[in-house]
Design a protein around this motif. Structure first.
Motif, PDB file in Angstrom:
ATOM      1  N   VAL A  70      27.196  49.050  27.581  1.00 32.68           N
ATOM      2  CA  VAL A  70      26.601  47.935  28.315  1.00 32.68           C
ATOM      3  C   VAL A  70      27.667  46.890  28.641  1.00 32.68           C
ATOM      4  O   VAL A  70      27.680  46.317  29.747  1.00 32.68           O
ATOM      5  N   THR A  71      28.582  46.635  27.721  1.00 31.87           N
ATOM      6  CA  THR A  71      29.666  45.690  27.987  1.00 31.87           C
ATOM      7  C   THR A  71      30.541  46.172  29.135  1.00 31.87           C
ATOM      8  O   THR A  71      30.950  45.383  30.007  1.00 31.87           O
ATOM      9  N   ALA A  72      30.843  47.460  29.179  1.00 32.51           N
ATOM     10  CA  ALA A  72      31.659  48.009  30.266  1.00 32.51           C
ATOM     11  C   ALA A  72      30.937  47.888  31.602  1.00 32.51           C
ATOM     12  O   ALA A  72      31.552  47.568  32.627  1.00 32.51           O
ATOM     13  N   LEU A  73      29.624  48.136  31.624  1.00 30.73           N
ATOM     14  CA  LEU A  73      28.869  48.019  32.867  1.00 30.73           C
ATOM     15  C   LEU A  73      28.773  46.570  33.319  1.00 30.73           C
ATOM     16  O   LEU A  73      28.804  46.280  34.524  1.00 30.73           O
ATOM     17  N   ALA A  74      28.631  45.658  32.365  1.00 30.29           N
ATOM     18  CA  ALA A  74      28.518  44.241  32.722  1.00 30.29           C
ATOM     19  C   ALA A  74      29.851  43.678  33.205  1.00 30.29           C
ATOM     20  O   ALA A  74      29.900  42.910  34.178  1.00 30.29           O
ATOM     21  N   ASP A  75      30.949  44.052  32.527  1.00 33.73           N
ATOM     22  CA  ASP A  75      32.269  43.534  32.892  1.00 33.73           C
ATOM     23  C   ASP A  75      32.953  44.357  33.971  1.00 33.73           C
ATOM     24  O   ASP A  75      33.988  43.923  34.506  1.00 33.73           O
ATOM     25  N   ARG A  76      32.394  45.556  34.244  1.00 31.19           N
ATOM     26  CA  ARG A  76      33.010  46.484  35.194  1.00 31.19           C
ATOM     27  C   ARG A  76      34.452  46.818  34.797  1.00 31.19           C
ATOM     28  O   ARG A  76      35.329  46.987  35.647  1.00 31.19           O
ATOM     29  N   THR A  77      34.672  46.875  33.508  1.00 34.47           N
ATOM     30  CA  THR A  77      35.971  47.226  32.951  1.00 34.47           C
ATOM     31  C   THR A  77      35.754  48.168  31.774  1.00 34.47           C
ATOM     32  O   THR A  77      35.001  47.844  30.857  1.00 34.47           O
ATOM     33  N   VAL A  78      36.392  49.319  31.819  1.00 34.40           N
ATOM     34  CA  VAL A  78      36.200  50.321  30.774  1.00 34.40           C
ATOM     35  C   VAL A  78      37.185  50.048  29.648  1.00 34.40           C
ATOM     36  O   VAL A  78      38.399  50.227  29.792  1.00 34.40           O
ATOM     37  N   ARG A  79      36.670  49.564  28.532  1.00 36.07           N
ATOM     38  CA  ARG A  79      37.438  49.361  27.321  1.00 36.07           C
ATOM     39  C   ARG A  79      36.607  49.868  26.155  1.00 36.07           C
ATOM     40  O   ARG A  79      35.383  49.797  26.192  1.00 36.07           O
ATOM     41  N   VAL A  80      37.293  50.309  25.097  1.00 32.15           N
ATOM     42  CA  VAL A  80      36.579  50.875  23.954  1.00 32.15           C
ATOM     43  C   VAL A  80      36.927  50.155  22.664  1.00 32.15           C
ATOM     44  O   VAL A  80      36.041  49.687  21.932  1.00 32.15           O
ATOM     45  N   ARG A  81      38.209  50.020  22.365  1.00 28.65           N
ATOM     46  CA  ARG A  81      38.603  49.530  21.039  1.00 28.65           C
ATOM     47  C   ARG A  81      38.170  48.080  20.794  1.00 28.65           C
ATOM     48  O   ARG A  81      37.528  47.792  19.776  1.00 28.65           O
ATOM     49  N   ARG A  82      38.500  47.182  21.715  1.00 32.16           N
ATOM     50  CA  ARG A  82      38.147  45.786  21.482  1.00 32.16           C
ATOM     51  C   ARG A  82      36.637  45.567  21.483  1.00 32.16           C
ATOM     52  O   ARG A  82      36.111  44.916  20.560  1.00 32.16           O
TER      53      ARG A  82
END
Length: 316
Positions: A70-82
């Motif tokens: 959901v964070t990736a979809l909201a920010d439109r940035t694919v991140r995993v670790r942080r």
């Protein structure tokens, strides 16, 4: 071969002559080398404990990854670790909520089943008739739990992010919108279930196709190991380990290839859920759904068009 044309087999003779002598080269099994019942039970218990532990770890990671997605979809940035580190607490709360719901569901279904089974009903048709209401209850509880988990993942998870709260508070924050716009949520559930059935069928067919497509090299490697082991007198522990590595590699390859089919569909469905939530509750809009669709010729709420001039140019 010691078989007649009609397919009958001579008593005491092997059914297929091609397998005559196949087991002659194998050494006899010494009963003293077999583990006793207690050792076997300990081994089974250890394997079961490892499986349960891995399932719990996987469920916890999956719960945290709900927030990462959901964070990736909201920010439109694919991140995993942080995001994983930052959302681990919320994922842990989601994991505890789901575990509690599952335990409650097991108690709701297991208690009547235990009463029936421990109430002196002998196994037979009478037991099946007595267990039929419990089975129907189990189906109803399973459907309710599945619906609860689906709504929690699709709507409560983004609510927890938008309102910075826990699972229960997320449900409380969502409850007024859920009551007011229940028709929209019901329509979403119908669409989501229909899409899930279609996606499941397509994914199963694609996975089967991929499994058959990538099987050839692994079959060749496994066959070469088996032939080499047979020529050396049988499979050793190292040979079995190699076959295990080949099997794990095959399963990992199929899973990775299938993910390329499944991930875009999952992302689309989750974004659609965020879009629906944002349109129904502006305070929970994480993807800008409330501003989408506002453009040329749209009504600003007072009955007047936003068009400026004969060409329909939008006012700056």
């Amino acid at each position: 071969m010691n078989a007649n044309v009609g397919g009958s087999v001579t008593p005491g003779a092997p059914a297929f002559g091609a397998f005559d002598g196949f087991l002659d080269g194998m050494p006899p099994i010494d009963p003293g080398t077999l583990p006793d019942a207690r050792t076997f039970a300990y081994g089974v218990a250890a394997v079961a404990a490892v499986v349960v532990l891995l399932a719990l770890v996987f469920s916890l990671v999956a719960a945290v990854m709900e927030f990462v997605l959901v964070t990736a979809l909201a920010d439109r940035t694919v991140r995993v670790r942080r995001p994983f580190r930052e959302r681990f607490g919320k994922g842990l709360r989601l994991f505890g909520f789901e575990a509690g719901v599952l335990l409650l569901a097991l108690l709701v279904v297991g208690a009547p089943a235990a009463v029936v089974l421990l109430g002196g009903v002998s196994l037979g048709p009478a037991a099946l008739v007595a267990l039929l209401p419990v089975l129907l209850l189990g189906v109803a509880v399973a459907l309710l739990v599945a619906l609860l988990f689906r709504l929690t993942a699709d709507f409560v998870v983004p609510t927890m992010l938008a309102a910075d709260c826990g699972v229960v508070d997320g449900w409380r924050r969502l409850a007024p919108t859920l009551r007011t716009e229940w028709e929209e949520f019901a329509l979403y559930v119908v669409i989501r279930v229909s899409a899930g059935v279609i996606v499941g069928a397509v994914f199963a067919a694609a996975t089967l196709f991929v499994a058959v497509l990538v099987a050839l090299p692994f079959v060749l490697v496994g066959g070469a190991i088996a032939v080499a082991a047979a020529s050396a007198g049988g499979l050793s522990l190292f040979g079995w380990a190699l076959l295990g590595v080949v099997a794990v590699g095959y399963l990992a390859t199929v899973a990775l290839a299938s993910a390329f089919v499944l991930v875009p569909v999952v992302v689309f469905l989750r974004y659609y859920a965020l879009y629906v939530l944002g349109r129904l509750d502006l305070g929970l809009d994480l993807v800008g759904a409330s501003s989408q669709g506002v453009g040329e010729g749209s009504d600003d709420g007072d009955g007047e068009s936003d068009d400026d001039g004969p060409d329909g140019a939008v006012a700056a």
